[in-house]
Write a protein that holds these residues in place. Structure first.
Motif, short mmCIF file in Angstrom:
data_model
loop_
_atom_site.label_atom_id
_atom_site.label_comp_id
_atom_site.label_asym_id
_atom_site.label_seq_id
_atom_site.Cartn_x
_atom_site.Cartn_y
_atom_site.Cartn_z
N ASN A 140 4.50 -10.92 7.46
CA ASN A 140 3.58 -9.67 8.37
C ASN A 140 3.65 -8.90 7.71
O ASN A 140 5.06 -7.83 6.52
N ASN A 141 2.63 -7.68 8.22
CA ASN A 141 2.52 -6.75 7.15
C ASN A 141 2.87 -5.25 8.92
O ASN A 141 2.92 -5.05 9.68
N GLU A 190 0.73 -1.53 -0.35
CA GLU A 190 -0.44 -0.08 0.19
C GLU A 190 0.42 1.68 0.29
O GLU A 190 1.84 1.41 0.61
N VAL A 191 0.49 2.28 -0.44
CA VAL A 191 1.54 3.62 -0.92
C VAL A 191 0.03 4.49 -0.42
O VAL A 191 -0.87 4.77 -0.68
N THR A 192 0.71 5.56 0.55
CA THR A 192 -0.58 6.77 0.97
C THR A 192 1.09 7.60 0.68
O THR A 192 2.02 7.54 0.22
N ASP A 193 0.36 8.93 1.21
CA ASP A 193 0.95 10.48 0.97
C ASP A 193 2.79 10.42 1.87
O ASP A 193 3.21 12.19 1.75
N ARG A 194 2.00 9.51 3.45
CA ARG A 194 3.27 9.92 4.35
C ARG A 194 4.00 8.08 4.52
O ARG A 194 5.35 8.54 4.92
N SER A 203 2.99 0.59 2.93
CA SER A 203 3.07 -0.34 3.85
C SER A 203 3.51 -1.54 3.15
O SER A 203 3.15 -1.18 2.04
N PHE A 204 3.67 -2.95 3.63
CA PHE A 204 4.83 -3.92 3.03
C PHE A 204 4.82 -5.09 3.78
O PHE A 204 4.19 -5.09 5.01
#
Length: 107
Positions: A84-85, A65-69, A72-73
């Motif tokens: 594990n996230n 996941e990509v956000t502006d700040r 997530s991987f």
């Protein structure tokens, strides 16, 4: 005279093959930079990246996941932590093991 040859049992667990063969990498002779001088790289969902928790070892991850700040991987190695996230700031996730150790995770 016939010889008896025992049948071999197949493993009950199917073998899992990873197409990604990246391993944990130990990086030497790297000096981390101050967090004020860091820049970030652009990743998309599904991209392969690297992180470092201590500035010595780099761990392979996959961006979920990509956000502006944050990114997530999912962790790929070590296998006991696979899947594990986690999420980190944009400047702490890098494209190579060396860059990951230079910009290691700070508290």
């Amino acid at each position: 005279m016939k010889r008896f040859t025992p049948k071999r049992k197949k493993d009950s667990k199917p073998s899992i093959r990873n197409s990604d063969l990246r391993r944990i990498t130990i990086v030497k002779n790297i000096k981390p930079i101050h967090f004020d001088k860091r820049t970030s790289e652009n990743f998309n969902v599904g991209d392969k990246a690297w992180i470092s928790w201590n500035g010595r070892k780099a761990f392979p991850v996959t961006i979920t996941e990509v956000t502006d700040r944050n990114y997530s991987f999912n962790i790929e190695r070590p296998l006991k932590h696979k899947g594990n996230n986690h999420f980190l700031f944009l400047d702490e996730v890098r494209s190579t093991p060396e860059l990951a150790c230079i910009n290691y995770v700070t508290l």
